[in-house]
Design a protein around this motif. Sequence first.
Motif, PDB file in Angstrom:
ATOM      1  N   THR A  10       0.827  -1.205   0.000  1.00  0.00           N
ATOM      2  CA  THR A  10       0.000   0.000   0.000  1.00  0.00           C
ATOM      3  C   THR A  10       0.864   1.258   0.000  1.00  0.00           C
ATOM      4  O   THR A  10       0.658   2.177  -0.804  1.00  0.00           O
ATOM      5  N   LEU A  11       1.847   1.287   0.893  1.00  0.00           N
ATOM      6  CA  LEU A  11       2.643   2.497   1.058  1.00  0.00           C
ATOM      7  C   LEU A  11       3.606   2.707  -0.106  1.00  0.00           C
ATOM      8  O   LEU A  11       3.969   3.847  -0.414  1.00  0.00           O
TER       9      LEU A  11
ATOM     10  N   ARG B 290      -8.242  -3.792   2.732  1.00  0.00           N
ATOM     11  CA  ARG B 290      -6.884  -4.089   3.220  1.00  0.00           C
ATOM     12  C   ARG B 290      -5.982  -2.872   3.048  1.00  0.00           C
ATOM     13  O   ARG B 290      -5.237  -2.505   3.963  1.00  0.00           O
ATOM     14  N   HIS B 291      -6.029  -2.239   1.878  1.00  0.00           N
ATOM     15  CA  HIS B 291      -5.210  -1.049   1.655  1.00  0.00           C
ATOM     16  C   HIS B 291      -5.675   0.116   2.535  1.00  0.00           C
ATOM     17  O   HIS B 291      -4.851   0.902   3.029  1.00  0.00           O
ATOM     18  N   ARG B 292      -6.973   0.202   2.747  1.00  0.00           N
ATOM     19  CA  ARG B 292      -7.515   1.256   3.614  1.00  0.00           C
ATOM     20  C   ARG B 292      -7.002   1.092   5.040  1.00  0.00           C
ATOM     21  O   ARG B 292      -6.613   2.075   5.693  1.00  0.00           O
ATOM     22  N   ALA B 293      -6.979  -0.158   5.521  1.00  0.00           N
ATOM     23  CA  ALA B 293      -6.494  -0.418   6.881  1.00  0.00           C
ATOM     24  C   ALA B 293      -5.020  -0.035   7.017  1.00  0.00           C
ATOM     25  O   ALA B 293      -4.591   0.484   8.055  1.00  0.00           O
TER      26      ALA B 293
ATOM     27  N   PHE C  73      -6.036   6.141  -4.272  1.00  0.00           N
ATOM     28  CA  PHE C  73      -6.903   4.967  -4.154  1.00  0.00           C
ATOM     29  C   PHE C  73      -7.819   4.848  -5.367  1.00  0.00           C
ATOM     30  O   PHE C  73      -8.035   3.746  -5.889  1.00  0.00           O
ATOM     31  N   ALA C  74      -8.368   5.972  -5.818  1.00  0.00           N
ATOM     32  CA  ALA C  74      -9.273   5.922  -6.973  1.00  0.00           C
ATOM     33  C   ALA C  74      -8.546   5.426  -8.216  1.00  0.00           C
ATOM     34  O   ALA C  74      -9.090   4.635  -8.996  1.00  0.00           O
ATOM     35  N   ALA C  75      -7.299   5.873  -8.411  1.00  0.00           N
ATOM     36  CA  ALA C  75      -6.541   5.465  -9.588  1.00  0.00           C
ATOM     37  C   ALA C  75      -6.022   4.039  -9.474  1.00  0.00           C
ATOM     38  O   ALA C  75      -5.961   3.309 -10.468  1.00  0.00           O
ATOM     39  N   SER C  76      -5.664   3.627  -8.263  1.00  0.00           N
ATOM     40  CA  SER C  76      -5.011   2.326  -8.088  1.00  0.00           C
ATOM     41  C   SER C  76      -5.982   1.195  -7.786  1.00  0.00           C
ATOM     42  O   SER C  76      -5.809   0.080  -8.287  1.00  0.00           O
TER      43      SER C  76
END
Length: 658
Positions: free
Chosen positions: A446-447, A486-489, A472-475
């Motif tokens: 994520t990072l 998961r990425h949000r967490a 997030f919108a693009a990926s």
Amino acid sequence: MPEPDTRRTVDAVWKLESARIIAGLTRLVRDVGLAEELAQDALVAALEQWPRSGVPDNPAAWLTTTARRRAVDHIRRSERLTRGQERLARELEHRRDPEERDDPEQDDVLRLMLISCHPVLPTEARVALTLRLLGGLTAEEIGRAFLVGGTVITRRVAAAKRTLAERRVPFELPEGPELAERLSSVREVIYLIFNEGYSATSGDDLIRPGLCLEALRLGRLLAELAPQESEVHALVALMEIQASRAAARTGPSGEPVRLHEQNRGRWDQLLIRRGFTAMLRAREAGGAPGPYLLQAAIAVCHAQARTAEDTDWTRIAELYAALARLLPTPVVQLNRAVALGMAYGPQAGLDLVDSLVSDPALRDYHLLPGVRGDLLLRLGRGGEARREFHRAAALTGNAAERAFLLRRAAGIAVDGPSLPTLGEAVRDFLGRDELDAATVRSYGQTLRRLRLALGEELPLAGLTAEQVSRVFAASWGGAAAGTWNRHRAAVRSFGAWASLDGLAAGLERRAGTRARVRALGPEELGALWGRTDLPLRERTLWRLLHESAAGVKAVLALDVEDLDLDDRRVRPDRGRVSWRSGAAALLPELLAGRTRGPVFLSDRRPGPARTPGPADLCPETGRRRLSYERAEYLFKAATRSLDPAHEGWTLHQLKPRP
């Protein structure tokens, strides 16, 4: 072993004539794979006989005649011989020798082009097959050009031939709209080959002249085969003019030289004149201007300017506007932004670039931050430009271009105190002792995306929830709920650690249900296990997944030191994963004596900008851990021919039925 002079003669004749020979054979046997085998048999015969008997007066005719005789023999031996084939064989025996005929059978070569670039094939397979059949290049030569192994190219070519046979692609010239669509695919492949040579996407060199020359040869050949097609001549014009700048595009050390800084005295005037001639032919062919004609017109504007200052940027901006209406892709819009910035000032270009930042198609396109950095620098916003050049350097796979971008960033002076950056904060966050290896990998994915999208040098205090939402919108805008959450967490954990309250404020948790995955049946598994032509790594992974019933990520996370090969299981502290005889027979061969590092490794060593952490890097080979995304792609590609829907299966379907 053939003498060097004879070998060079054979190679030269093969490169010139192989396409015509294979095309003619394909018309006879109706199988492009078999046609190439027959042509290769004739090539081997030449290598064996010419050193003893001497090179024939007409070596191309010798190869053609030998290949045709082998085709006749094959037709006669075939158990599926029909009366039509018998008649064809008799006719072929009584035909005049090739050197006595004045018909070059150009339609056959055009048919071969249309087959090798058929839309039923994935793009990389079209490129490999085209260079193999029409360029006469070996798998090793193609592999070197694209920085992959010859075995990878061999697999791509074999898969392409198999797909063409299974889908029963006819060796016929289509008509009307279908012909136009197929020619569009051929043009796309040729230009893709040219672009890879003109601006190499990976490796150490900025330019690969061999690919440029091959694309030019194929483009000129296509123009001869389809003389009434305006867009074909326009493509040739575009490539000729772009190739004319090759000598001026790099400096003494191979570094890139931007267009406005190039020594125009080094531009090849012969290629420019050839480009202008091809442009005239494109216009004479008539019809509405297509995308290649508009791009060629832009190239003509550059070629006509005696100095960079003389460039008619207003005209170029108008041509890009027309191109964007015809081909409204993000890359075209990015090029249009450059023209707008030159014609009407950097702010006009930056406004358009900023509208493209969230486009998923440009997510990893290094030219986006590169162009943005140029425009910001011209506006006097040096600190932001410096970050954009660093970001572009991290995204490019080309070593020469990366070094150039880093030098540009280093040449920008930044005033004020040094502030903690996003890159530094991420490294500190992931380096904490309390995080286990699996968590580091998960958070790191994520990072890493945040760092690539926003730049390592972004001041941590300047990181906002709005920026994170755009990334997030693009990926992951179209990702499943589990992936998104998961990425949000990970962002929430990082924000809490960095005291950046509300960093995930724009990211709503997604609700979703997991669809039931259909497990593969015995017949499907039998067909899969029978594919011994596939790489050992893939066969081992698939067997292990099926026999262990473990999750894909759990298996890919295994290290060599986790395995107990004698007991056919992993160490107890690494989970409950065991396997049976199928995987047990393959694992020792896959490991090949390795004692450390990931079990499943990627094909190549990572580039400097993409070096993973020690846990994902093999200390013995230097290669990184095979990613889930790559493993999934390889499985779908390998099983597409086995799937009745031709979509390919997913790794989750390997889990046995309950």
